[in-house]
Design a protein around this motif. Structure first.
Motif, short mmCIF file in Angstrom:
data_model
loop_
_atom_site.label_atom_id
_atom_site.label_comp_id
_atom_site.label_asym_id
_atom_site.label_seq_id
_atom_site.Cartn_x
_atom_site.Cartn_y
_atom_site.Cartn_z
N THR A 1 1.12 -1.30 -0.54
CA THR A 1 0.02 -0.31 -0.02
C THR A 1 0.82 1.33 0.17
O THR A 1 2.29 1.20 0.18
CB THR A 1 -0.89 -0.27 1.37
OG1 THR A 1 -0.02 -0.32 2.80
CG2 THR A 1 -2.57 -0.69 1.08
N ASP A 2 -0.10 2.31 -0.80
CA ASP A 2 0.66 3.65 -0.58
C ASP A 2 0.73 4.17 0.81
O ASP A 2 -0.26 4.02 1.76
CB ASP A 2 0.24 4.61 -1.99
CG ASP A 2 -0.79 4.59 -1.59
OD1 ASP A 2 -1.23 4.96 -0.56
OD2 ASP A 2 -1.55 4.89 -3.48
N GLY A 3 0.92 5.76 0.59
CA GLY A 3 0.82 6.27 2.28
C GLY A 3 -0.63 6.84 2.29
O GLY A 3 -0.70 7.44 3.51
N ARG A 4 -1.18 6.87 1.56
CA ARG A 4 -2.56 7.31 2.21
C ARG A 4 -4.27 5.82 2.09
O ARG A 4 -4.81 5.58 2.09
CB ARG A 4 -3.33 7.29 0.60
CG ARG A 4 -3.16 8.88 0.34
CD ARG A 4 -3.51 9.48 -1.69
NE ARG A 4 -2.77 10.52 -1.51
CZ ARG A 4 -3.48 10.96 -2.73
NH1 ARG A 4 -3.93 11.00 -3.33
NH2 ARG A 4 -3.19 12.00 -3.04
N GLY A 5 -2.99 4.28 2.14
CA GLY A 5 -3.40 3.34 2.67
C GLY A 5 -4.14 2.47 1.25
O GLY A 5 -4.75 0.97 1.42
N ARG A 6 -3.73 3.13 -0.11
CA ARG A 6 -4.47 2.03 -1.17
C ARG A 6 -3.41 1.64 -1.65
O ARG A 6 -1.67 1.95 -1.89
CB ARG A 6 -4.75 3.43 -2.01
CG ARG A 6 -5.93 4.12 -1.42
CD ARG A 6 -6.69 5.32 -2.66
NE ARG A 6 -5.44 6.03 -2.90
CZ ARG A 6 -5.79 7.48 -3.39
NH1 ARG A 6 -6.93 7.48 -4.20
NH2 ARG A 6 -4.60 7.98 -4.19
N VAL A 7 -3.81 0.67 -2.43
CA VAL A 7 -2.91 -0.66 -3.32
C VAL A 7 -1.97 0.12 -4.19
O VAL A 7 -2.44 0.82 -4.66
CB VAL A 7 -3.76 -1.99 -3.96
CG1 VAL A 7 -2.46 -2.83 -4.20
CG2 VAL A 7 -4.48 -2.68 -2.77
N GLY A 8 -0.39 -0.10 -3.70
CA GLY A 8 0.03 0.70 -4.95
C GLY A 8 0.63 0.66 -6.15
O GLY A 8 -0.49 -1.11 -6.30
N ARG A 9 1.62 0.80 -6.62
CA ARG A 9 2.03 0.19 -8.64
C ARG A 9 2.94 -0.73 -7.75
O ARG A 9 3.90 -1.42 -8.23
CB ARG A 9 2.70 1.50 -8.85
CG ARG A 9 1.33 2.32 -8.90
CD ARG A 9 0.20 1.48 -9.91
NE ARG A 9 -0.86 2.38 -9.91
CZ ARG A 9 -1.88 1.92 -10.68
NH1 ARG A 9 -2.02 1.10 -11.13
NH2 ARG A 9 -3.11 3.55 -10.87
N VAL A 10 4.30 -1.02 -6.49
CA VAL A 10 5.13 -1.98 -6.13
C VAL A 10 4.72 -2.82 -4.71
O VAL A 10 4.23 -2.42 -3.87
CB VAL A 10 6.33 -0.95 -5.97
CG1 VAL A 10 5.99 0.03 -4.97
CG2 VAL A 10 7.56 -1.40 -6.38
N ILE A 11 5.19 -3.97 -4.74
CA ILE A 11 5.38 -4.90 -3.51
C ILE A 11 6.89 -3.86 -3.12
O ILE A 11 7.71 -4.02 -4.11
CB ILE A 11 5.76 -5.76 -4.31
CG1 ILE A 11 4.48 -6.70 -4.70
CG2 ILE A 11 5.87 -7.32 -2.74
CD1 ILE A 11 3.88 -7.93 -5.52
N GLU A 12 6.56 -3.87 -1.86
CA GLU A 12 8.26 -3.04 -0.82
C GLU A 12 8.75 -4.76 0.15
O GLU A 12 7.63 -4.73 1.20
CB GLU A 12 7.97 -2.30 -0.35
CG GLU A 12 7.49 -0.90 -0.93
CD GLU A 12 8.93 -0.18 -1.75
OE1 GLU A 12 10.10 -0.79 -1.04
OE2 GLU A 12 9.03 1.17 -2.29
#
Length: 201
Positions: free
Chosen positions: A56-67
């Motif tokens: 997830t990104d900073g907004r808590g949404r599924v982002g564009r990358v797996i970290e």
């Protein structure tokens, strides 16, 4: 299995696995398990340890990358894997299905424990391996295992990397291998491609 290695899956094979997942007790979770393997190249242990904070990104949404941090990967070598569109859509759907329980904690939740208001428990790596074994058997996929998805990801990436303007080093980094030799050992050869290559010389 040829050479003792798990079979590389064709697209029809992947669709068969996804069909098995869709008819299971936890269709969305199991679809994500398949796609984390074949579209992101994650090991069974990494699938089991994947946390929502890693996708997830900073907004808590599924982002564009797996970290993937060092604490969840082999050799402690953290890595970033861009999310394939099909996998991202499945993660969004799984997060929506999980509701409030999908805001933190494990992505792939075990059937045992974690019910009610308690914390969700992740599947164990062994449970992920066992799920793949049963799903491959149900789908009639001989010579397949939890490692098949990872081999499929690495093989496909190696065949496409030149078109993307990259090199085998990029595939090595996506796979999280310590050496390029390990990456090369994952890649399945193709007799038709070899014939075309010789004709082109």
């Amino acid at each position: 299995m040829r050479g003792g290695q798990a079979k590389v899956l064709s697209e029809p094979d992947i669709r068969r696995l996804l069909k098995v997942a869709s008819h299971s007790r936890h269709p969305l979770r199991n679809k994500v398990i398949v796609l984390l393997s074949v579209r992101a190249g994650l090991r069974a242990s990494e699938i089991a340890r994947l946390d929502w904070s890693m996708v997830t990104d900073g907004r808590g949404r599924v982002g564009r990358v797996i970290e993937l941090p060092g604490r969840v990967v082999k050799y402690g070598m953290g890595r970033r894997v861009p999310l394939h569109a099909e996998l991202r859509a499945a993660l969004v759907a799984l997060r929506r299905e999980a509701g409030a329980f999908g805001r933190s904690g494990p992505v792939v939740v075990s059937e045992r424990g974690g019910g009610g208001d308690g914390p969700s428990l992740p599947m164990t790596p062994k449970a992920v391996v066992n799920w793949f074994t049963a799903a491959c058997r149900e789908g009639g996929l001989e010579g397949c295992s939890s490692h098949s998805g990872r081999r499929t990801f690495v093989t496909k990436a190696a065949r496409l990397v030149q078109k993307a303007g990259g090199s085998l080093r990029d595939v090595q980094l996506l796979a999280g291998h310590r050496s390029i030799e390990t990456t090369q050992a994952y890649i399945e050869g193709d007799a038709d491609i070899q014939r075309r290559l010789v004709r082109m010389m």
